[in-house]
Design an enzyme around this catalytic site. Structure first.
Site, mmCIF file in Angstrom:
data_model
loop_
_atom_site.group_PDB
_atom_site.id
_atom_site.type_symbol
_atom_site.label_atom_id
_atom_site.label_comp_id
_atom_site.label_asym_id
_atom_site.label_seq_id
_atom_site.Cartn_x
_atom_site.Cartn_y
_atom_site.Cartn_z
ATOM 1 N N LYS A 82 -11.721 33.898 6.483
ATOM 2 C CA LYS A 82 -12.086 33.703 5.079
ATOM 3 C C LYS A 82 -11.818 34.980 4.285
ATOM 4 O O LYS A 82 -12.123 36.087 4.758
ATOM 5 C CB LYS A 82 -13.560 33.305 4.986
ATOM 6 C CG LYS A 82 -14.035 32.890 3.595
ATOM 7 C CD LYS A 82 -15.472 32.391 3.672
ATOM 8 C CE LYS A 82 -16.035 32.068 2.309
ATOM 9 N NZ LYS A 82 -17.443 31.598 2.379
ATOM 10 N N SER A 157 -18.662 27.729 -0.137
ATOM 11 C CA SER A 157 -17.509 28.515 -0.523
ATOM 12 C C SER A 157 -16.399 28.577 0.523
ATOM 13 O O SER A 157 -15.299 29.059 0.236
ATOM 14 C CB SER A 157 -17.961 29.949 -0.839
ATOM 15 O OG SER A 157 -18.527 30.575 0.297
ATOM 16 N N SER A 181 -22.613 27.617 2.358
ATOM 17 C CA SER A 181 -21.158 27.766 2.292
ATOM 18 C C SER A 181 -20.420 27.470 3.589
ATOM 19 O O SER A 181 -19.197 27.354 3.583
ATOM 20 C CB SER A 181 -20.800 29.179 1.824
ATOM 21 O OG SER A 181 -21.150 29.350 0.472
#
Length: 469
Positions: A82, A157, A181
């Protein structure tokens, strides 16, 4: 693409296997790590122009690394990191257009912990600006799309990671969770998403600096065994002595659990009928398996979410005001998303409330953990309604409207971040329109083992479909 679906599952070196299956295939010599990585890259070329899950590719280095594979449980398995966490040699852009990042010189601490199992990253995945949204949408760029239906959000996210794993580009990907997330993208894309206990995995610098630690690292996978194996391998590298060890969870146990069922929101937000029905269906399944299932109520203040959101404003203000230290560059505030500036403006107006907000968040932590005096596991929705269409949570709308929609949607998951407790989402159901609909299971801090054992049992009792089914 089929009926707005995107997947890359086919007869190549990856096949339709999970990370454990791919690692076994490499170890047996049936395929080479290079063949697997090249297959992953080929799948990325096919799917990512539509899904837009990759923030930056690292294909050449991945192919080179596949010829010198690091020994480990996931040796040679492709993954992605990420883009709010350092991966040496690549920039960390944090989903923002407000600055220009330079390549990092070293990995983040959890990335080292994760890659020690032998995985090979093919690139970094997209997220909303500074991870402060539950969808990967932007005012000035294309969104990340859901592989199940590209008109819908992939969640956030960690939405870029979820889209790639669900579509079959990689079997496992790095994710983070400060308010859902990991779990929200897992729910949106039909994946397994474990939010570990606070302190279970090594912390990066940004997590250590939080006055009340809400963020954790983790992974998104398509199988329970991949998530369980990652936790075991991570624990071999680092174990927090303050938490009960997870050890090697390889299946369910005969232990029958006290399960508390929560169908109503802990706030005043309505929960849609399909979501409530899915929770009741999971409760019935658990009861049929012999678990002791009863209704429960939240032991927390109904207005806890207001304090949590104000705390996010404090964190965002800290990022904006110390940008040079955090991202190695000054921010162009005119290029920040309206949601980012909105959080900062909201916090500035209420800055005097900071001490009481932190105090009340610590109270919520104690209150929520107290429910585990009566239950081993809590069953609840992940979010208050099914995955929204793209645009519903876009930052390209007035901040007040966006915040109202966010609060109405993400009102369950933050309790685990505030309390530090672990939680897992499992894609046990589908909406009538065919999108995944997950169930959310929580346990007391340090009790990931119970969640994983129960997840194995549910996966066996009600196997979930892939996006190509």
């Amino acid at each position: 693409m089929e009926n707005n679906r995107v997947h890359t599952f086919r007869d190549d070196a990856l096949g339709d296997l999970d990370a454990c299956g791919i690692a076994a295939r490499i170890a047996s010599g049936e395929v080479s790590a290079r063949e697997v990585v090249e297959a992953s890259i080929a799948r990325a070329y096919d799917a990512d122009p539509t899904l837009r899950g990759l923030a930056v590719e690292d294909f050449d280095r991945a192919i080179s690394a596949s010829d010198h594979v690091r020994t480990g449980a996931f040796s040679g398995v492709p993954t992605a990191i990420k883009d709010n966490t350092a991966l040496a040699g690549l920039p960390t852009q944090h989903g923002s257009a407000s600055f220009r990042a330079v390549p990092d010189s070293a990995n983040g601490q959890f990335v080292d912990q994760m890659l020690s199992a032998g995985m090979i990253p093919i690139g970094k995945t997209r997220l909303p600006e500074f991870a402060f949204n539950v969808t990967c949408e932007y005012s000035r760029d294309a969104p990340v799309r859901n592989p199940w239906n590209t008109d819908y959000s992939a969640g956030g996210s960690s939405g870029g990671a979820a889209a790639l794993v669900a579509a079959g580009v990689v079997p496992i990907a790095h994710a983070t969770d400060a308010g859902g997330s990991i779990r929200i993208p897992a729910a949106a894309c039909g994946l397994v998403g474990l939010k570990p206990s606070r302190g279970r995995l090594v912390e990066d610098i940004s997590e250590k600096a939080m006055p009340h630690k809400i963020a954790v690292q983790g992974v998104l996978t398509r199988s329970v065994r991949d998530t369980a194996r990652l936790m075991f391998e991570a624990e071999r590298r680092y174990r927090n002595p303050r938490l009960r060890p997870v050890r090697d969870v390889a299946g369910s146990t005969r232990t029958r659990l006290r399960v508390g069922v929560l169908t109503a929101s802990p706030t005043s937000s309505p929960v849609d009928s399909e979501t409530q029905e899915s929770v009741r269906a999971t409760a019935d399944l658990l009861a049929s398996l012999g678990h002791h299932v009863t209704e429960a109520t939240y032991p927390v203040r109904a207005d806890f979410l207001k304090d949590y959101l104000l705390y996010l404003g404090l964190l965002m203000t800290g990022i904006r005001s110390t940008a040079t230290h955090i991202v190695g560059s000054s921010l162009d505030k005119a290029e920040l998303e309206a949601t980012t500036n909105g959080f900062c403006d909201q916090y500035r107006r209420a800055i005097a409330r900071t001490p009481i907000v932190l105090h009340r968040l610590r109270q919520v932590q104690k209150q929520f953990r107290s429910i585990f005096d009566h239950f081993d596991v809590l069953l609840s929705p992940v979010v208050a309604h099914s995955t929204p269409v793209l645009g519903h949570l876009s930052p390209d709308q007035p901040f007040d409207s966006w915040l109202e929609r966010l609060s109405a949607f993400d009102c369950f998951a933050p309790l685990n971040n505030i309390s530090g407790t672990p939680a897992i989402t499992l894609p046990l159901h589908h909406t009538r329109s065919g999108l995944p609909l997950a169930s959310h299971l929580s346990a007391n801090i340090g009790d990931e083992r119970t969640l994983l054992e129960l997840a194995f049992e549910l996966e066996e009792a009600a196997p979930w479909a892939r996006v190509d089914a």
